[in-house]
Each structure stands twice: as C-alpha cells, then as structure tokens.
Design a protein around this motif. Structure first.
Motif, PDB file in Angstrom:
ATOM      1  N   ILE A  12      38.017  58.074 -39.282  1.00 46.65           N
ATOM      2  CA  ILE A  12      39.287  58.665 -39.690  1.00 46.65           C
ATOM      3  C   ILE A  12      38.921  59.807 -40.633  1.00 46.65           C
ATOM      4  O   ILE A  12      38.368  59.580 -41.701  1.00 46.65           O
ATOM      5  N   LEU A  13      39.189  61.034 -40.205  1.00 48.71           N
ATOM      6  CA  LEU A  13      38.921  62.215 -41.030  1.00 48.71           C
ATOM      7  C   LEU A  13      40.258  62.811 -41.434  1.00 48.71           C
ATOM      8  O   LEU A  13      41.103  63.085 -40.580  1.00 48.71           O
ATOM      9  N   TYR A  14      40.448  63.002 -42.733  1.00 51.68           N
ATOM     10  CA  TYR A  14      41.754  63.448 -43.222  1.00 51.68           C
ATOM     11  C   TYR A  14      41.628  64.699 -44.074  1.00 51.68           C
ATOM     12  O   TYR A  14      40.605  64.953 -44.708  1.00 51.68           O
ATOM     13  N   GLN A  15      42.708  65.490 -44.052  1.00 51.71           N
ATOM     14  CA  GLN A  15      42.769  66.746 -44.792  1.00 51.71           C
ATOM     15  C   GLN A  15      44.241  67.095 -44.999  1.00 51.71           C
ATOM     16  O   GLN A  15      44.994  67.195 -44.023  1.00 51.71           O
ATOM     17  N   MET A  21      42.161  64.269 -34.939  1.00 46.57           N
ATOM     18  CA  MET A  21      42.059  63.409 -33.767  1.00 46.57           C
ATOM     19  C   MET A  21      41.631  64.232 -32.559  1.00 46.57           C
ATOM     20  O   MET A  21      41.803  65.451 -32.526  1.00 46.57           O
ATOM     21  N   GLN A  22      41.068  63.528 -31.603  1.00 45.08           N
ATOM     22  CA  GLN A  22      40.536  64.125 -30.380  1.00 45.08           C
ATOM     23  C   GLN A  22      41.450  63.757 -29.226  1.00 45.08           C
ATOM     24  O   GLN A  22      41.828  62.581 -29.079  1.00 45.08           O
ATOM     25  N   CYS A  35      44.465  60.510 -23.855  1.00 41.40           N
ATOM     26  CA  CYS A  35      45.217  60.140 -25.059  1.00 41.40           C
ATOM     27  C   CYS A  35      44.516  60.663 -26.308  1.00 41.40           C
ATOM     28  O   CYS A  35      43.309  60.913 -26.303  1.00 41.40           O
ATOM     29  N   TRP A  36      45.287  60.809 -27.368  1.00 40.08           N
ATOM     30  CA  TRP A  36      44.708  61.157 -28.668  1.00 40.08           C
ATOM     31  C   TRP A  36      43.997  59.933 -29.229  1.00 40.08           C
ATOM     32  O   TRP A  36      44.504  58.812 -29.159  1.00 40.08           O
ATOM     33  N   GLY A  37      42.801  60.148 -29.774  1.00 38.73           N
ATOM     34  CA  GLY A  37      42.030  59.072 -30.371  1.00 38.73           C
ATOM     35  C   GLY A  37      41.162  59.597 -31.492  1.00 38.73           C
ATOM     36  O   GLY A  37      41.156  60.786 -31.804  1.00 38.73           O
ATOM     37  N   ASP A 102      40.744  68.353 -26.365  1.00 37.71           N
ATOM     38  CA  ASP A 102      41.346  69.131 -27.454  1.00 37.71           C
ATOM     39  C   ASP A 102      41.139  68.349 -28.740  1.00 37.71           C
ATOM     40  O   ASP A 102      40.725  67.189 -28.721  1.00 37.71           O
ATOM     41  N   MET A 103      41.416  68.996 -29.857  1.00 36.27           N
ATOM     42  CA  MET A 103      41.428  68.303 -31.133  1.00 36.27           C
ATOM     43  C   MET A 103      42.521  68.923 -31.980  1.00 36.27           C
ATOM     44  O   MET A 103      42.930  70.064 -31.751  1.00 36.27           O
TER      45      MET A 103
END
Length: 146
Positions: A12-15, A21-22, A35-37, A102-103
C-alpha cells in the motif's frame, strides 16, 4: 503432508490521502484480471516477504521502497498475501509502469465505490475484491489511529 499455498508480497503506497494502485492486465489467466489492485507479486524461493516487496516494486514501477512497515497478512484458499505500507515519496510521473495496464492515485471515494476510471482503458474498471478489502481495512485503521 502440507500443501503450501503460493505467497505474495504487496504494498500500500500512499501520498496526499491517495493510494497508488495498478490496473492489472486484462489477461483472463491472472488473478483480478482487468481490475485495480496493489503492486507486488510472488515471493521467490528463499526470499522473505520484505525482500520480495522491495524487489517487486523495483521491477513493476522502478520505485525503491523507503522505510516501510508490515500492515497485515491476508490468507485465503488460493494465496497468502503479506501486505506492507509506505509513503510514496516521488511524483507518480517519476514512476515507470513496467507491469500492468495503468496506474493511478486512487481516492478514498474510488476505493469505497469499488471502481475507478482509467484513461488508458478508456472506462471505469473495478477494484479487485480482496484489494478493496485490504485498502478499506488500511484506511479505517488510519482513521482510528488519528
């Protein structure tokens, strides 16, 4: 006799109250296809989850993980997920997407609704069910800690 489940390490990378998410490739044979993950992947033989998550983030987005912490472990009938959390300390434009479709930096609203628009896909795509659960657990814990 033990049937060892596959193990993965994800991050989990947050900003700025958003979460990286990928959008997973739209390949039917992969988990949460289209799906986004969360970014991360399989733990190689002899690797610890901590080493695996660092390696996977370099491979997938060219990001050297700074100090990070374990968030939790999410086993199910198919896989054991080791989940880590860390701040994303660079602009998303400095990342290089090497795996996935995508991300994006998803908001709490995206995660709560269970879907997010992808400009590359040209449509709204769902979050993977387990990835949404992990993210909501993380967000709820962060809110409780404040």
């Amino acid at each position: 006799m033990t049937n060892q489940l596959p193990e993965v390490a994800i991050a989990i990378l947050y900003q700025d109250n958003k979460y990286l998410m990928q959008l997973r490739d739209n390949i039917p044979t992969i988990a949460a296809a289209g799906c986004w993950g969360l970014f991360g992947g399989h733990i190689e033989p002899g690797e610890t989850p901590e080493v695996a998550v660092k390696r996977e983030l370099i491979e997938e987005i060219g990001y050297e993980l700074p100090t990070f912490a374990e968030f939790g472990c999410y086993p199910d009938e198919k896989v054991i997920r080791y989940v880590f959390q860390a701040p994303l300390l660079v602009d998303i434009n400095q990342l290089e997407l090497n795996e996935g479709w995508d991300m994006g930096l998803l908001t709490l609203e995206d995660i709560s609704s269970g879907s997010c628009y992808s400009a590359i896909a040209g449509e709204i795509r769902p979050l993977g069910t387990m990835h949404q659960r992990i993210m909501l657990d993380f967000i709820n814990q962060q809110s409780a800690d404040k």
